[in-house]
Write an enzyme that holds these catalytic residues in place. Structure first.
Site, PDB file in Angstrom:
ATOM      1  N   LYS A  95      16.581 -23.994   0.829  1.00 50.11           N
ATOM      2  CA  LYS A  95      17.542 -23.156  -0.216  1.00 50.11           C
ATOM      3  C   LYS A  95      18.806 -23.544  -0.225  1.00 50.11           C
ATOM      4  O   LYS A  95      19.656 -24.039  -1.314  1.00 50.11           O
ATOM      5  CB  LYS A  95      17.334 -21.760  -0.097  1.00 50.11           C
ATOM      6  CG  LYS A  95      18.190 -20.862  -0.884  1.00 50.11           C
ATOM      7  CD  LYS A  95      17.585 -20.947  -2.393  1.00 50.11           C
ATOM      8  CE  LYS A  95      18.620 -20.239  -3.214  1.00 50.11           C
ATOM      9  NZ  LYS A  95      18.115 -19.884  -4.564  1.00 50.11           N
ATOM     10  N   GLY A 135      29.680 -22.009 -11.758  1.00 50.81           N
ATOM     11  CA  GLY A 135      30.087 -20.703 -11.470  1.00 50.81           C
ATOM     12  C   GLY A 135      28.726 -20.072 -11.284  1.00 50.81           C
ATOM     13  O   GLY A 135      27.696 -20.837 -10.767  1.00 50.81           O
ATOM     14  N   CYS A 169      25.227 -18.129  -7.679  1.00 53.64           N
ATOM     15  CA  CYS A 169      24.711 -18.728  -6.250  1.00 53.64           C
ATOM     16  C   CYS A 169      25.232 -19.721  -5.967  1.00 53.64           C
ATOM     17  O   CYS A 169      25.650 -19.811  -4.802  1.00 53.64           O
ATOM     18  CB  CYS A 169      23.059 -19.346  -6.985  1.00 53.64           C
ATOM     19  SG  CYS A 169      22.074 -17.988  -7.386  1.00 53.64           S
ATOM     20  N   PHE A 172      22.115 -32.489 -13.703  1.00 48.89           N
ATOM     21  CA  PHE A 172      23.384 -31.948 -12.989  1.00 48.89           C
ATOM     22  C   PHE A 172      24.507 -33.253 -12.896  1.00 48.89           C
ATOM     23  O   PHE A 172      25.227 -32.998 -11.884  1.00 48.89           O
ATOM     24  CB  PHE A 172      23.067 -31.317 -11.553  1.00 48.89           C
ATOM     25  CG  PHE A 172      22.426 -30.053 -11.737  1.00 48.89           C
ATOM     26  CD1 PHE A 172      21.242 -29.907 -12.295  1.00 48.89           C
ATOM     27  CD2 PHE A 172      23.201 -29.022 -11.476  1.00 48.89           C
ATOM     28  CE1 PHE A 172      20.972 -28.342 -12.610  1.00 48.89           C
ATOM     29  CE2 PHE A 172      22.812 -27.646 -11.761  1.00 48.89           C
ATOM     30  CZ  PHE A 172      21.324 -27.490 -12.169  1.00 48.89           C
ATOM     31  N   LEU A 173      24.575 -33.995 -14.045  1.00 51.30           N
ATOM     32  CA  LEU A 173      25.851 -34.885 -14.009  1.00 51.30           C
ATOM     33  C   LEU A 173      26.461 -34.512 -15.427  1.00 51.30           C
ATOM     34  O   LEU A 173      27.060 -35.516 -15.595  1.00 51.30           O
ATOM     35  CB  LEU A 173      24.947 -36.225 -13.954  1.00 51.30           C
ATOM     36  CG  LEU A 173      24.544 -36.814 -12.568  1.00 51.30           C
ATOM     37  CD1 LEU A 173      23.959 -38.567 -12.803  1.00 51.30           C
ATOM     38  CD2 LEU A 173      25.702 -36.899 -11.546  1.00 51.30           C
ATOM     39  N   GLU A 188      13.734 -18.894  -3.466  1.00 53.36           N
ATOM     40  CA  GLU A 188      13.774 -18.918  -5.207  1.00 53.36           C
ATOM     41  C   GLU A 188      14.409 -19.727  -5.655  1.00 53.36           C
ATOM     42  O   GLU A 188      15.709 -20.009  -5.104  1.00 53.36           O
ATOM     43  CB  GLU A 188      13.789 -17.624  -5.467  1.00 53.36           C
ATOM     44  CG  GLU A 188      13.718 -17.395  -6.790  1.00 53.36           C
ATOM     45  CD  GLU A 188      12.415 -17.561  -7.426  1.00 53.36           C
ATOM     46  OE1 GLU A 188      11.475 -17.115  -7.060  1.00 53.36           O
ATOM     47  OE2 GLU A 188      12.593 -18.578  -8.257  1.00 53.36           O
ATOM     48  N   LYS A 226      18.745   1.880 -13.440  1.00 54.49           N
ATOM     49  CA  LYS A 226      18.132   0.468 -13.722  1.00 54.49           C
ATOM     50  C   LYS A 226      16.458   0.817 -14.017  1.00 54.49           C
ATOM     51  O   LYS A 226      15.716   0.726 -14.830  1.00 54.49           O
ATOM     52  CB  LYS A 226      18.293  -0.202 -12.790  1.00 54.49           C
ATOM     53  CG  LYS A 226      17.996  -1.665 -12.891  1.00 54.49           C
ATOM     54  CD  LYS A 226      18.017  -2.636 -11.673  1.00 54.49           C
ATOM     55  CE  LYS A 226      19.148  -3.374 -11.595  1.00 54.49           C
ATOM     56  NZ  LYS A 226      19.467  -4.352 -10.550  1.00 54.49           N
ATOM     57  N   GLU A 230      19.647 -18.704 -13.826  1.00 51.77           N
ATOM     58  CA  GLU A 230      19.572 -17.661 -15.105  1.00 51.77           C
ATOM     59  C   GLU A 230      19.456 -18.303 -16.451  1.00 51.77           C
ATOM     60  O   GLU A 230      19.974 -19.566 -16.506  1.00 51.77           O
ATOM     61  CB  GLU A 230      20.742 -17.203 -14.813  1.00 51.77           C
ATOM     62  CG  GLU A 230      20.917 -16.397 -13.483  1.00 51.77           C
ATOM     63  CD  GLU A 230      22.471 -15.609 -13.430  1.00 51.77           C
ATOM     64  OE1 GLU A 230      23.112 -15.686 -14.538  1.00 51.77           O
ATOM     65  OE2 GLU A 230      22.522 -15.202 -12.310  1.00 51.77           O
TER      66      GLU A 230
HETATM   67  C1  UDX Z   1      21.362 -22.091  -9.769  1.00 52.21           C
HETATM   68  C2  UDX Z   1      20.202 -23.287  -9.268  1.00 52.21           C
HETATM   69  O1  UDX Z   1      20.146 -24.000 -10.320  1.00 52.21           O
HETATM   70  C3  UDX Z   1      19.050 -22.273  -9.092  1.00 52.21           C
HETATM   71  O2  UDX Z   1      17.995 -23.273  -8.599  1.00 52.21           O
HETATM   72  C4  UDX Z   1      19.366 -21.328  -7.944  1.00 52.21           C
HETATM   73  O3  UDX Z   1      18.051 -20.428  -7.561  1.00 52.21           O
HETATM   74  C5  UDX Z   1      20.495 -20.378  -8.316  1.00 52.21           C
HETATM   75  O4  UDX Z   1      21.551 -21.146  -8.661  1.00 52.21           O
HETATM   76  P1  UDX Z   1      21.890 -20.807 -11.841  1.00 52.21           P
HETATM   77  O5  UDX Z   1      23.410 -20.595 -11.414  1.00 52.21           O
HETATM   78  O6  UDX Z   1      21.354 -19.980 -12.692  1.00 52.21           O
HETATM   79  O7  UDX Z   1      21.106 -21.713 -11.045  1.00 52.21           O
HETATM   80  O8  UDX Z   1      22.638 -21.880 -13.054  1.00 52.21           O
HETATM   81  P2  UDX Z   1      22.550 -23.352 -13.168  1.00 52.21           P
HETATM   82  O9  UDX Z   1      21.896 -23.998 -14.239  1.00 52.21           O
HETATM   83  O10 UDX Z   1      22.159 -24.258 -11.805  1.00 52.21           O
HETATM   84  O11 UDX Z   1      24.121 -23.866 -13.190  1.00 52.21           O
HETATM   85  C6  UDX Z   1      25.039 -23.466 -12.345  1.00 52.21           C
HETATM   86  C7  UDX Z   1      26.605 -23.876 -12.732  1.00 52.21           C
HETATM   87  O12 UDX Z   1      26.573 -25.279 -12.599  1.00 52.21           O
HETATM   88  C8  UDX Z   1      26.856 -23.242 -14.155  1.00 52.21           C
HETATM   89  O13 UDX Z   1      28.255 -23.014 -14.220  1.00 52.21           O
HETATM   90  C9  UDX Z   1      26.623 -24.627 -15.072  1.00 52.21           C
HETATM   91  O14 UDX Z   1      27.592 -24.753 -16.144  1.00 52.21           O
HETATM   92  C10 UDX Z   1      27.173 -25.494 -13.920  1.00 52.21           C
HETATM   93  N1  UDX Z   1      26.816 -27.051 -14.335  1.00 52.21           N
HETATM   94  C11 UDX Z   1      25.283 -27.380 -14.229  1.00 52.21           C
HETATM   95  C12 UDX Z   1      27.513 -28.063 -14.433  1.00 52.21           C
HETATM   96  O15 UDX Z   1      29.161 -27.981 -14.573  1.00 52.21           O
HETATM   97  N2  UDX Z   1      27.200 -29.397 -14.766  1.00 52.21           N
HETATM   98  C13 UDX Z   1      25.853 -29.774 -14.837  1.00 52.21           C
HETATM   99  O16 UDX Z   1      25.529 -30.811 -14.935  1.00 52.21           O
HETATM  100  C14 UDX Z   1      25.097 -28.408 -14.397  1.00 52.21           C
END
Ligand code: UDX
Length: 442
Positions: free
Chosen positions: A202, A255, A258, A247-248, A149, A35, A153
């Site tokens: 967090k 998945g 996190c 997030f609705l 943090e 890396k 992604e």
């Molecule tokens: C998440 C948090 O948002 C971030 O603050 C933290 O630091 C790490 O975890 P990430 O895992 O990169 O970030 O993606 P995110 O955009 O949050 O989506 C997570 C999952 O939720 C994805 O699989 C996405 O498809 C799903 N999702 C998100 C839904 O099914 N519905 C939604 O309305 C939003």
């Protein structure tokens, strides 16, 4: 400031790039020599919009460098960012072995006052343990500050440069101020609190967002049964400022690296202090069941899946990333194979990573979306990559054996199907072109 970032994964690398853009001298440290070699060659080990350009620009300007030598990096630094991984143990608890090892090595290398900033997601109380571990290897003074943090992604660079807030957990106000100063250019919205609360913020934030997703997914499941449309319901709910529209989006569940890990860890953190976090346990259960909903719907339509050809569009856990960690696609593709289907799979960039996690002779890996659809009895859309929404449905129909589309992310509007005979199933919205029962009067 001279900064050493320990762990050049998602959080560490993006943080290092961001701080170097702000005029700090940053060295990113990682044990993975391959890396480090790639980074030194100006190549990002992760797919993240904008990251490669910034790595090249900041490294070229001398603000950013990469090394495997943690001790030397620590000796040179005024501030050390701890950003190593905290994966799940089989119990659900966070594995802190990388954190412990890094703390030992930081302690051994200390040569004067330094601030250690923890960005890794760690259970409540861990920063105190980090402090104790470092202290047992050095007599130099230092402070440990928790700065969780929140980057996502796929938009990690933008999120890091434009955070909603910066949370700083510290027990020494001077150290908190120094860390606040470092972040001041990113936002003025800085919350300084105690270390344990910062650690909890967090987990609570991720758990709450996961709860919102499972909540809307359950509403979607009810909508399907009562004939409502979850996208309209979410729209109406989201306009209430107390709820918010983010997030609705109903679908096949969350998945990624996190939410699944952090929800399990918080259930375990609660369990360790004899608290049964019932709500969060249900959130996790709902998320697991949501994935298999696709299989259930497919079987309702096709009967047995044995011998059927199922096209799969999208393997990444969400768009704009090649990450497949805990992606719904892993469960869904393996379940299709277990039930005797042949899978034709396509993802714009995540196929290689997927194959490292799951491969099978009955999965045909395709080069593009239309190739995946060839001869398929049904198509399942699992990741909302923009290119899927732009598909000409007439052309798609001609490729498929049967016009059956399961949209796991509610990408298509019903008007798109006006001129096709597609049977269209989505999540929490009325099915199209399926036999409809006559309304029964009250
Ligand atoms: C998440 C948090 O948002 C971030 O603050 C933290 O630091 C790490 O975890 P990430 O895992 O990169 O970030 O993606 P995110 O955009 O949050 O989506 C997570 C999952 O939720 C994805 O699989 C996405 O498809 C799903 N999702 C998100 C839904 O099914 N519905 C939604 O309305 C939003």
């Amino acid at each position: 400031m001279k900064i050493a970032v320990v762990g050049a994964g998602y959080v560490g690398l993006v943080t290092g790039v961001c701080f170097s853009s702000l005029g700090n001298e940053v060295v990113c440290v990682d044990k993975d020599e391959e890396k480090i070699a790639r980074l030194r060659g100006g190549e990002s080990p992760i797919h993240e919009p904008g990251l490669t350009d910034l790595i090249r620009r900041n490294a070229g300007a001398g603000w950013l460098s990469f090394t495997g030598d943690l001790a030397e990096a620590v000796r040179q630094a005024e501030l050390i960012v701890l950003a190593v991984g905290t994966p799940s143990l089989p119990s659900g608890e966070a594995d802190l072995s990388y954190i412990r090892q890094a703390a030992v090595e930081i302690g051994e290398a200390m040569n004067g006052y330094k601030i250690v900033v923890t960005k890794s997601t760690v259970p409540v109380g861990t920063n105190e343990k980090i402090k104790a571990t470092i202290a047992s290897f050095t007599s130099h003074p230092f402070d440990v500050v928790s700065v969780p943090e929140f980057l996502r992604e796929g938009s990690a660079v933008i999120d890091t440069f434009h955070p909603d807030r910066i949370v700083i957990g510290a027990d020494n106000p001077a150290a908190a101020d120094a860390v606040a100063e470092l972040h001041r250019e990113l936002t003025l919205n800085i919350l300084i609190t105690d270390i344990r609360s910062a650690e909890m913020i967090k987990y609570a934030s991720n758990a709450f967002l996961a709860t919102k997703i499972s909540f809307i997914n359950e509403i979607a499941n009810i909508c399907e049964k009562v004939g409502a449309d979850v996208t309209q319901v979410a729209l109406g709910m989201g306009q209430d400022r107390r709820i918010g529209s983010a997030f609705l989006s109903a679908g096949i569940g969350y998945g990624g690296s996190c939410f699944p890990k952090d929800t399990r860890a918080l259930i375990q953190i609660a369990g360790n202090v004899d608290y049964d976090f019932k709500l969060l346990k249900s959130v996790v259960d709902v998320n697991r069941d949501q994935r298999t909903g696709v299989i259930r719907k497919l079987e309702e339509f096709t009967g047995s899946l044995s011998g059927r050809t199922i096209a799969v569009w999208g393997l990444a856990f969400k768009p704009n990333t090649d990450d497949v960690r805990e992606a719904p696609s892993l469960d869904i593709v393996s379940e299709l194979i277990d039930r005797g289907a042949v899978v034709r799979a396509y993802d714009p960039i995540a196929t290689d990573n997927f194959r490292r996690m799951y491969d099978h002779p009955l999965v045909v890996w395709c080069e593009n979306a239309l190739e995946a659809a060839e001869g398929a009895d049904a198509l399942c859309l699992l990741t909302e990559w923009p290119e899927f929404a732009e598909t000409d449905l007439g052309v798609l129909r001609a490729k498929m054996k049967e016009p059956v589309l399961f949209d796991g992310r509610n990408v298509f509007g019903k008007e798109a199907f006006a001129l096709t005979d597609f049977r269209y199933y989505s999540v929490g919205r009325p099915h199209l072109n399926r036999y409809r029962e006559a309304s029964i009067p009250l």
